[in-house]
Design an enzyme around this catalytic site. Structure first.
Site, short mmCIF file in Angstrom:
data_model
loop_
_atom_site.label_atom_id
_atom_site.label_comp_id
_atom_site.label_asym_id
_atom_site.label_seq_id
_atom_site.Cartn_x
_atom_site.Cartn_y
_atom_site.Cartn_z
N GLN A 128 0.57 -0.94 -0.14
CA GLN A 128 0.25 -0.13 -0.05
C GLN A 128 0.83 1.13 0.00
O GLN A 128 2.14 1.47 0.55
CB GLN A 128 -1.07 0.14 0.90
CG GLN A 128 -1.57 1.06 1.10
CD GLN A 128 -2.17 1.71 2.75
OE1 GLN A 128 -3.01 0.18 2.73
NE2 GLN A 128 -2.34 2.10 3.78
N GLY A 129 0.82 2.32 -1.23
CA GLY A 129 1.21 3.28 -0.98
C GLY A 129 0.55 4.99 -1.04
O GLY A 129 0.08 5.16 -1.62
N SER A 131 1.23 6.28 2.75
CA SER A 131 1.75 7.53 3.54
C SER A 131 2.66 7.88 2.81
O SER A 131 3.70 7.00 1.60
CB SER A 131 2.17 7.35 4.59
OG SER A 131 1.09 6.89 5.93
N GLU A 248 -10.29 -1.68 6.60
CA GLU A 248 -9.13 -1.56 7.25
C GLU A 248 -9.07 -1.30 9.03
O GLU A 248 -9.08 -2.16 9.48
CB GLU A 248 -7.79 -0.36 6.64
CG GLU A 248 -6.79 -0.66 7.56
CD GLU A 248 -5.72 -0.72 7.41
OE1 GLU A 248 -4.21 -0.41 7.34
OE2 GLU A 248 -5.42 0.84 7.09
N ASN A 390 -3.61 7.38 16.69
CA ASN A 390 -4.86 7.36 17.92
C ASN A 390 -5.60 8.98 18.23
O ASN A 390 -7.23 9.01 18.15
CB ASN A 390 -4.88 7.67 19.40
CG ASN A 390 -4.16 5.61 20.19
OD1 ASN A 390 -4.81 4.46 18.28
ND2 ASN A 390 -4.48 5.35 21.41
N GLU A 391 -4.82 10.52 17.98
CA GLU A 391 -4.68 11.17 17.17
C GLU A 391 -6.36 11.44 16.24
O GLU A 391 -7.80 12.21 16.69
CB GLU A 391 -4.14 12.38 17.58
CG GLU A 391 -3.17 12.25 18.65
CD GLU A 391 -2.25 11.18 18.70
OE1 GLU A 391 -2.08 11.23 19.77
OE2 GLU A 391 -2.10 10.76 17.77
#
Length: 404
Positions: A128-129, A131, A248, A390-391
């Site tokens: 998976q590209g 980030s 996901e 998490n943020e």
């Protein structure tokens, strides 16, 4: 929400259990137990995938018309839970659970006919590209550029992707690229399928704190992508990415695996001294920590079942998947910390040789559980980062679930 299994579901559960008992190889179980990384290594994963594919169960989340089982959400949950309880490895999620639903939902007939069978057969192994350096949690700010050729036949892609899991094994990558820099940043993104085995694609390893080679940086220099390998229309990338990320975060059931791993921790504690003449498993503070984790797992399971109930009614999983991702990430880290604490000094060993399974694996000190504990703990720190921090999940929950 009725969580009681019907007689038909109970019969299906028994069928799955019988299949696992007869067909799940012990070396695959042992390899999964000795793997500290989030994603199972291909030699284990592909072996198990092939067994399930021969049974016709590999595409267990896919509709029948895409080559899948067409199972109900309850059947999918039963299958995942029984696999977790049997010690089976995670399936190769990037192809089976992430890009495949995008292809069979939004892809062209040619894309479906080309790629879906190859995912099931193992001919294609995907990474998976998404980030990029400087564009992690703020995915919409990505800068990898795809320029359409003069004749309109292909894109020329330039840029880099980072934290790309198993890119060193993959022959295909699904990726987000910027095709229009002159519009709102979310509107200028497209979804491409890239052949990794071509000039201009290079992969640089990134070793984790535990010493595992799981992630990479991928460099794309004048890489050519045929227009027919764009999924959806130009500019649809953000819509497709949101669809994929919902799958996901909520397309799997994390609670059964967490519950299984917590049981293994409790078995470890039952054989460990508390240092005061008793056993760790009987220590009051330890029992309190385990009970808190157990309640967290049960709570997560109820939320996951609720989402499955909504899917069974034909509704999308929605933003509640962010709650699952948030809880699962925190619980994963807590369970791995409990294992490390239960093992004490024996769990602090950090073996540099990989893999920790098979004939050439290094000899463990104080057992396999101790050998893998520190590496697993260090690797699980990434849970609160990948797939949305998490943020980010907290912000999604605050805005879309709580209406804040």
């Amino acid at each position: 929400m009725d969580i009681e299994l019907s007689p038909e579901d109970l019969a299906f559960r028994d069928e799955v259990r019988a299949f696992l008992a007869e067909n799940l190889p012990q070396d695959v179980i042992d390899g999964a137990a000795a793997s500290p990384t989030v994603f199972v290594e291909p030699d284990i994963g592909q072996k198990w995938n092939a067994i399930l594919n021969a049974k016709g169960w590999l595409g267990y989340q896919w509709p029948v018309e895409a080559g899948g089982t067409g199972w109900s959400p309850v059947q999918r949950y039963i299958f995942e839970k029984e696999c977790a309880l049997a010690g089976a490895p995670n399936l190769t999620v990037l192809g089976l659970k992430l890009v495949a639903p995008v292809i069979y939902t939004f892809g062209t007939p040619d894309q479906k006919a080309t790629y879906l069978p190859r995912i099931l057969s193992g001919e294609d192994y995907w990474c998976q590209g998404f980030s990029e350096p400087g564009s992690g949690s703020d995915l919409a700010s990505l800068q990898t550029r795809a320029t359409l050729s003069a004749d309109g036949s292909h894109y020329v892609v330039n840029g880099s992707k980072i934290w790309t899991t198993h890119a060193h094994w993959a022959n295909r990558m699904f990726t987000l690229v910027r095709t229009n820099p002159d519009v709102k940043k979310q509107a200028g993104i497209s979804f491409l399928l890239i052949d990794m085995n071509q000039p201009g694609v290079s992969v640089r390893p990134i070793l984790t704190m535990a010493g595992d080679h799981e992630v990479n940086q991928v460099f794309l220099e004048d890489v050519k992508v045929p227009v027919q390998d764009r999924v959806g229309e130009e500019g649809d990338g953000w819509k497709l990415a949101k669809f994929l990320l919902e799958n996901e975060r909520g397309g799997s059931c994390h609670a059964p695996k967490l519950g299984y791993d917590l049981e293994q921790v409790e078995k470890i504690a039952a054989g460990q001294s508390d240092g005061h003449g008793g056993m760790l498993a009987d220590d009051r503070d330890w029992k309190r920590r385990v009970a808190k984790a157990r309640l967290g797992v049960l709570s997560l399971e109820m939320i996951e079942l609720k989402i499955l109930s909504e899917i069974a009614k034909g509704r999308p999983p929605g933003p509640q998947t962010s709650l699952c991702k948030l809880l699962a990430s925190n619980l994963r880290q807590e369970v791995d910390l409990l294992a490390l604490d239960a093992l004490g000094p024996a769990g602090l060993q950090l073996e540099s040789i990989r893999p920790l399974y098979g004939d050439n694996a290094p000899a463990p000190v104080h057992g396999k559980d101790a050998q893998v504990a520190a590496a697993r703990y260090l690797n699980s720190r990434a849970w609160t980062i990948f797939g949305g921090t998490n943020e980010v999940q907290s912000s999604i929950i605050a805005k879309t679930v709580l209406g804040l």
